[in-house]
Design a protein around this motif. Sequence first.
Motif, PDB file in Angstrom:
ATOM      1  N   ASN A  19     -10.298  -0.366  10.700  1.00  0.00           N
ATOM      2  CA  ASN A  19      -9.547  -1.460  10.092  1.00  0.00           C
ATOM      3  C   ASN A  19     -10.380  -2.127   9.002  1.00  0.00           C
ATOM      4  O   ASN A  19      -9.876  -2.414   7.911  1.00  0.00           O
ATOM      5  CB  ASN A  19      -9.135  -2.491  11.146  1.00  0.00           C
ATOM      6  CG  ASN A  19      -7.813  -2.166  11.779  1.00  0.00           C
ATOM      7  OD1 ASN A  19      -6.773  -2.361  11.174  1.00  0.00           O
ATOM      8  ND2 ASN A  19      -7.855  -1.657  12.992  1.00  0.00           N
ATOM      9  N   SER A  60      -1.727   1.046   3.227  1.00  0.00           N
ATOM     10  CA  SER A  60      -2.437  -0.127   2.700  1.00  0.00           C
ATOM     11  C   SER A  60      -3.423   0.292   1.607  1.00  0.00           C
ATOM     12  O   SER A  60      -3.521  -0.365   0.566  1.00  0.00           O
ATOM     13  CB  SER A  60      -3.168  -0.836   3.841  1.00  0.00           C
ATOM     14  OG  SER A  60      -3.946  -1.884   3.339  1.00  0.00           O
ATOM     15  N   GLU A  68       0.555  -3.139  11.734  1.00  0.00           N
ATOM     16  CA  GLU A  68      -0.388  -2.401  12.577  1.00  0.00           C
ATOM     17  C   GLU A  68      -1.048  -3.332  13.592  1.00  0.00           C
ATOM     18  O   GLU A  68      -1.387  -2.920  14.693  1.00  0.00           O
ATOM     19  CB  GLU A  68      -1.427  -1.711  11.680  1.00  0.00           C
ATOM     20  CG  GLU A  68      -2.406  -0.818  12.408  1.00  0.00           C
ATOM     21  CD  GLU A  68      -3.683  -1.535  12.785  1.00  0.00           C
ATOM     22  OE1 GLU A  68      -4.348  -1.080  13.715  1.00  0.00           O
ATOM     23  OE2 GLU A  68      -4.018  -2.560  12.148  1.00  0.00           O
ATOM     24  N   LEU A  94      -2.463   2.054   7.793  1.00  0.00           N
ATOM     25  CA  LEU A  94      -3.704   1.740   7.080  1.00  0.00           C
ATOM     26  C   LEU A  94      -3.808   2.565   5.797  1.00  0.00           C
ATOM     27  O   LEU A  94      -4.273   2.067   4.766  1.00  0.00           O
ATOM     28  CB  LEU A  94      -4.914   1.993   7.979  1.00  0.00           C
ATOM     29  CG  LEU A  94      -4.983   1.183   9.274  1.00  0.00           C
ATOM     30  CD1 LEU A  94      -6.259   1.501  10.042  1.00  0.00           C
ATOM     31  CD2 LEU A  94      -4.861  -0.300   9.022  1.00  0.00           C
ATOM     32  N   TYR A 103      -1.096  -4.267   7.530  1.00  0.00           N
ATOM     33  CA  TYR A 103      -1.962  -4.768   8.612  1.00  0.00           C
ATOM     34  C   TYR A 103      -1.178  -5.655   9.572  1.00  0.00           C
ATOM     35  O   TYR A 103      -1.436  -5.643  10.777  1.00  0.00           O
ATOM     36  CB  TYR A 103      -3.166  -5.531   8.056  1.00  0.00           C
ATOM     37  CG  TYR A 103      -4.231  -4.593   7.604  1.00  0.00           C
ATOM     38  CD1 TYR A 103      -5.203  -4.158   8.486  1.00  0.00           C
ATOM     39  CD2 TYR A 103      -4.238  -4.097   6.314  1.00  0.00           C
ATOM     40  CE1 TYR A 103      -6.165  -3.257   8.089  1.00  0.00           C
ATOM     41  CE2 TYR A 103      -5.190  -3.197   5.905  1.00  0.00           C
ATOM     42  CZ  TYR A 103      -6.157  -2.782   6.797  1.00  0.00           C
ATOM     43  OH  TYR A 103      -7.096  -1.877   6.403  1.00  0.00           O
ATOM     44  N   LEU A 118      -9.600  -2.327   5.061  1.00  0.00           N
ATOM     45  CA  LEU A 118      -9.463  -3.665   4.468  1.00  0.00           C
ATOM     46  C   LEU A 118     -10.369  -3.848   3.259  1.00  0.00           C
ATOM     47  O   LEU A 118     -10.014  -4.555   2.309  1.00  0.00           O
ATOM     48  CB  LEU A 118      -9.801  -4.746   5.499  1.00  0.00           C
ATOM     49  CG  LEU A 118      -8.683  -5.341   6.293  1.00  0.00           C
ATOM     50  CD1 LEU A 118      -9.228  -6.370   7.290  1.00  0.00           C
ATOM     51  CD2 LEU A 118      -7.621  -5.954   5.425  1.00  0.00           C
ATOM     52  N   GLY A 127      -3.588 -10.962  14.458  1.00  0.00           N
ATOM     53  CA  GLY A 127      -3.734 -10.367  13.131  1.00  0.00           C
ATOM     54  C   GLY A 127      -4.216 -11.370  12.096  1.00  0.00           C
ATOM     55  O   GLY A 127      -5.095 -11.065  11.287  1.00  0.00           O
ATOM     56  N   PHE A 142      -3.957  -4.708  13.892  1.00  0.00           N
ATOM     57  CA  PHE A 142      -5.350  -4.488  14.275  1.00  0.00           C
ATOM     58  C   PHE A 142      -5.464  -3.816  15.646  1.00  0.00           C
ATOM     59  O   PHE A 142      -6.345  -4.123  16.427  1.00  0.00           O
ATOM     60  CB  PHE A 142      -6.144  -5.797  14.215  1.00  0.00           C
ATOM     61  CG  PHE A 142      -6.329  -6.280  12.809  1.00  0.00           C
ATOM     62  CD1 PHE A 142      -7.459  -5.963  12.088  1.00  0.00           C
ATOM     63  CD2 PHE A 142      -5.333  -7.010  12.183  1.00  0.00           C
ATOM     64  CE1 PHE A 142      -7.605  -6.372  10.779  1.00  0.00           C
ATOM     65  CE2 PHE A 142      -5.466  -7.429  10.873  1.00  0.00           C
ATOM     66  CZ  PHE A 142      -6.611  -7.112  10.164  1.00  0.00           C
TER      67      PHE A 142
END
Length: 188
Positions: free
Chosen positions: A109, A74, A100, A71, A97, A113, A142, A102
């Motif tokens: 998350n 990201s 990962e 994350l 993501y 995001l 996901g 979720f």
Amino acid sequence: MTTAGKVDLAGDGFFVLVDLLEEAKAGLPDEVPSPLDDRFSEIASAYRKADPALRQQVREQIPAEYWLPLLQLSDRCAEWALVDKDPRHLEDGLTAYCLEDFRFDAHENLVHLSRLWYAGKTLHADTVEIFNQVGRFGSPHGLQELSNFSARPEEAKSPRSMGLEKYQEGGHIRFRPRGAKGSESPVT
């Protein structure tokens, strides 16, 4: 096998991913982009090019200790997109993501995001299309989570709605929890 500029997730590329995640877990560089970001971009691209069975295998083999570093990578992709003014970096962020899947804390998350969403909107990208396009490289779960996030009301996707504020540091837009003290003032 891994060669310069090419990662093969079917070979030792998975170990390249694990090494990168271990490095990220130990601490991320202040500079965005950094060589670590370039390496993650190569891995993300290899993941998106892999066949569905290999993508599933890679997802399933990533230990829980690496979910938060994904994350955080990201977040760095969102910042990189803003620095370069290039929404293609959002694809790498969303690939984090997919990897990962979720599995980390649901609220965390969404908070992470929101940074990708903000970068996409700031760059006037078709954010819904990018989320859905890249989401297809993840699991059905996901993809559903990314679709659900995209379908939220606009005000429910903003970093501010997630408890974050923007601030400038070194010419970059970054985010921190609202009310946290930083080196420079918030961006309005």
